[in-house]
Design a protein around this motif. Structure first.
Motif, PDB file in Angstrom:
ATOM      1  N   LEU A 177       0.827  -1.207   0.000  1.00 55.10           N
ATOM      2  CA  LEU A 177       0.000   0.000   0.000  1.00 55.10           C
ATOM      3  C   LEU A 177       0.863   1.260   0.000  1.00 55.10           C
ATOM      4  N   ALA A 178       1.969   1.250   0.755  1.00 50.87           N
ATOM      5  CA  ALA A 178       2.873   2.406   0.754  1.00 50.87           C
ATOM      6  C   ALA A 178       3.485   2.595  -0.636  1.00 50.87           C
ATOM      7  N   ALA A 179       3.877   1.499  -1.269  1.00 46.36           N
ATOM      8  CA  ALA A 179       4.443   1.587  -2.623  1.00 46.36           C
ATOM      9  C   ALA A 179       3.397   2.100  -3.609  1.00 46.36           C
ATOM     10  N   LEU A 180       2.163   1.649  -3.449  1.00 46.74           N
ATOM     11  CA  LEU A 180       1.080   2.111  -4.316  1.00 46.74           C
ATOM     12  C   LEU A 180       0.879   3.619  -4.186  1.00 46.74           C
ATOM     13  N   GLU A 181       0.905   4.107  -2.961  1.00 50.80           N
ATOM     14  CA  GLU A 181       0.775   5.551  -2.752  1.00 50.80           C
ATOM     15  C   GLU A 181       1.950   6.304  -3.367  1.00 50.80           C
ATOM     16  N   GLY A 182       3.143   5.772  -3.201  1.00 51.78           N
ATOM     17  CA  GLY A 182       4.313   6.414  -3.798  1.00 51.78           C
ATOM     18  C   GLY A 182       4.229   6.461  -5.312  1.00 51.78           C
ATOM     19  N   LEU A 232       9.193   9.408   0.086  1.00 53.88           N
ATOM     20  CA  LEU A 232       8.914   8.960   1.457  1.00 53.88           C
ATOM     21  C   LEU A 232       8.178   7.621   1.495  1.00 53.88           C
ATOM     22  N   PRO A 233       7.026   7.485   0.840  1.00 51.09           N
ATOM     23  CA  PRO A 233       6.368   6.169   0.900  1.00 51.09           C
ATOM     24  C   PRO A 233       7.124   5.084   0.136  1.00 51.09           C
ATOM     25  N   LEU A 234       7.847   5.442  -0.917  1.00 54.78           N
ATOM     26  CA  LEU A 234       8.596   4.425  -1.657  1.00 54.78           C
ATOM     27  C   LEU A 234       9.761   3.885  -0.823  1.00 54.78           C
ATOM     28  N   GLY A 262       8.015   4.431  10.786  1.00 55.98           N
ATOM     29  CA  GLY A 262       7.788   5.857  11.026  1.00 55.98           C
ATOM     30  C   GLY A 262       7.392   6.610   9.758  1.00 55.98           C
ATOM     31  N   PRO A 263       8.210   6.549   8.691  1.00 55.40           N
ATOM     32  CA  PRO A 263       7.821   7.233   7.455  1.00 55.40           C
ATOM     33  C   PRO A 263       6.525   6.701   6.858  1.00 55.40           C
ATOM     34  N   ALA A 264       6.272   5.412   7.020  1.00 56.41           N
ATOM     35  CA  ALA A 264       5.027   4.847   6.483  1.00 56.41           C
ATOM     36  C   ALA A 264       3.823   5.402   7.245  1.00 56.41           C
ATOM     37  N   VAL A 265       3.916   5.510   8.564  1.00 54.38           N
ATOM     38  CA  VAL A 265       2.827   6.058   9.367  1.00 54.38           C
ATOM     39  C   VAL A 265       2.635   7.541   9.051  1.00 54.38           C
ATOM     40  N   ILE A 266       3.730   8.276   8.924  1.00 51.80           N
ATOM     41  CA  ILE A 266       3.643   9.702   8.593  1.00 51.80           C
ATOM     42  C   ILE A 266       2.941   9.897   7.253  1.00 51.80           C
ATOM     43  N   THR A 267       3.263   9.056   6.282  1.00 57.16           N
ATOM     44  CA  THR A 267       2.613   9.142   4.974  1.00 57.16           C
ATOM     45  C   THR A 267       1.105   8.972   5.109  1.00 57.16           C
ATOM     46  N   VAL A 271      -9.592   4.982   2.469  1.00 54.73           N
ATOM     47  CA  VAL A 271      -9.579   3.539   2.759  1.00 54.73           C
ATOM     48  C   VAL A 271      -8.145   3.019   2.811  1.00 54.73           C
ATOM     49  N   VAL A 272      -7.318   3.429   1.849  1.00 62.45           N
ATOM     50  CA  VAL A 272      -5.920   2.975   1.824  1.00 62.45           C
ATOM     51  C   VAL A 272      -5.169   3.480   3.049  1.00 62.45           C
ATOM     52  N   ALA A 273      -5.359   4.745   3.416  1.00 61.25           N
ATOM     53  CA  ALA A 273      -4.642   5.307   4.559  1.00 61.25           C
ATOM     54  C   ALA A 273      -5.039   4.626   5.866  1.00 61.25           C
ATOM     55  N   VAL A 274      -6.330   4.445   6.093  1.00 64.62           N
ATOM     56  CA  VAL A 274      -6.787   3.804   7.340  1.00 64.62           C
ATOM     57  C   VAL A 274      -6.344   2.341   7.380  1.00 64.62           C
ATOM     58  N   THR A 275      -6.474   1.647   6.259  1.00 68.08           N
ATOM     59  CA  THR A 275      -6.035   0.245   6.207  1.00 68.08           C
ATOM     60  C   THR A 275      -4.542   0.140   6.493  1.00 68.08           C
ATOM     61  N   SER A 276      -3.762   1.015   5.886  1.00 67.76           N
ATOM     62  CA  SER A 276      -2.315   0.998   6.108  1.00 67.76           C
ATOM     63  C   SER A 276      -1.973   1.265   7.565  1.00 67.76           C
ATOM     64  N   LEU A 277      -2.649   2.236   8.173  1.00 69.11           N
ATOM     65  CA  LEU A 277      -2.386   2.522   9.589  1.00 69.11           C
ATOM     66  C   LEU A 277      -2.694   1.317  10.462  1.00 69.11           C
ATOM     67  N   VAL A 278      -3.804   0.661  10.202  1.00 65.56           N
ATOM     68  CA  VAL A 278      -4.161  -0.533  10.981  1.00 65.56           C
ATOM     69  C   VAL A 278      -3.094  -1.610  10.817  1.00 65.56           C
TER      70      VAL A 278
END
Length: 146
Positions: free
Chosen positions: A26-31, A69-71, A86-91, A118-125
């Protein structure tokens, strides 16, 4: 002494948990989405008829730089580096106000805002999950293993 085996870096040995892999994806997808948006803005800035060419170019470059950052976080999560959470949560935290802004807009931004939220909340969880924390070798307060 713990019965759990660890590597020399302090991370638990064994396969990478799926939750960690999903969070990295998910972080890579956002990046990648940020890179695509940045390239799109640059192309429009150079070939289209933007209101302000300089602003379009600056915005495109900014999005591409922000994509780092997310990549980098995704790469670190896949390699099970504790610093990468840390960087993933900040993203994800930065994505939530953007999603809200898109959700409160009119028109085509609403579906994008829904997907981003949806992506951000799922990633945080996934990132704060105990299994993910243990896989990254992150210790709780006072050095206690979570």
């Amino acid at each position: 002494m713990s019965s759990e085996q660890t590597t020399s870096t302090g991370r638990p040995a064994g396969p990478r948990p799926r939750r960690l892999t999903y969070a990295a994806a998910l972080a890579a997808l956002e990046g990648l989405a940020l890179v695509a948006g940045g390239v799109w803005m640059l192309v429009l800035g150079f070939t289209g008829d933007p209101d302000d060419r300089g602003q379009a170019v600056t915005g495109g470059i900014t999005l591409i730089v922000l994509a780092l950052l997310p990549l980098l976080a995704a790469r670190g999560l896949l390699a099970r580096r504790s610093w990468s959470r840390g960087p993933a949560v900040i993203t994800q935290i930065m994505a939530l106000p953007v999603a809200y802004s898109l959700l409160t807009s009119d028109g085509p931004g609403i579906p994008v805002g829904i997907v981003l939220a949806v992506v951000a909340v799922t990633s945080l969880v996934l990132l704060v999950n105990g299994e993910t924390t243990r896989a990254l070798g992150i210790r709780g307060p006072g050095g206690a293993q979570k």
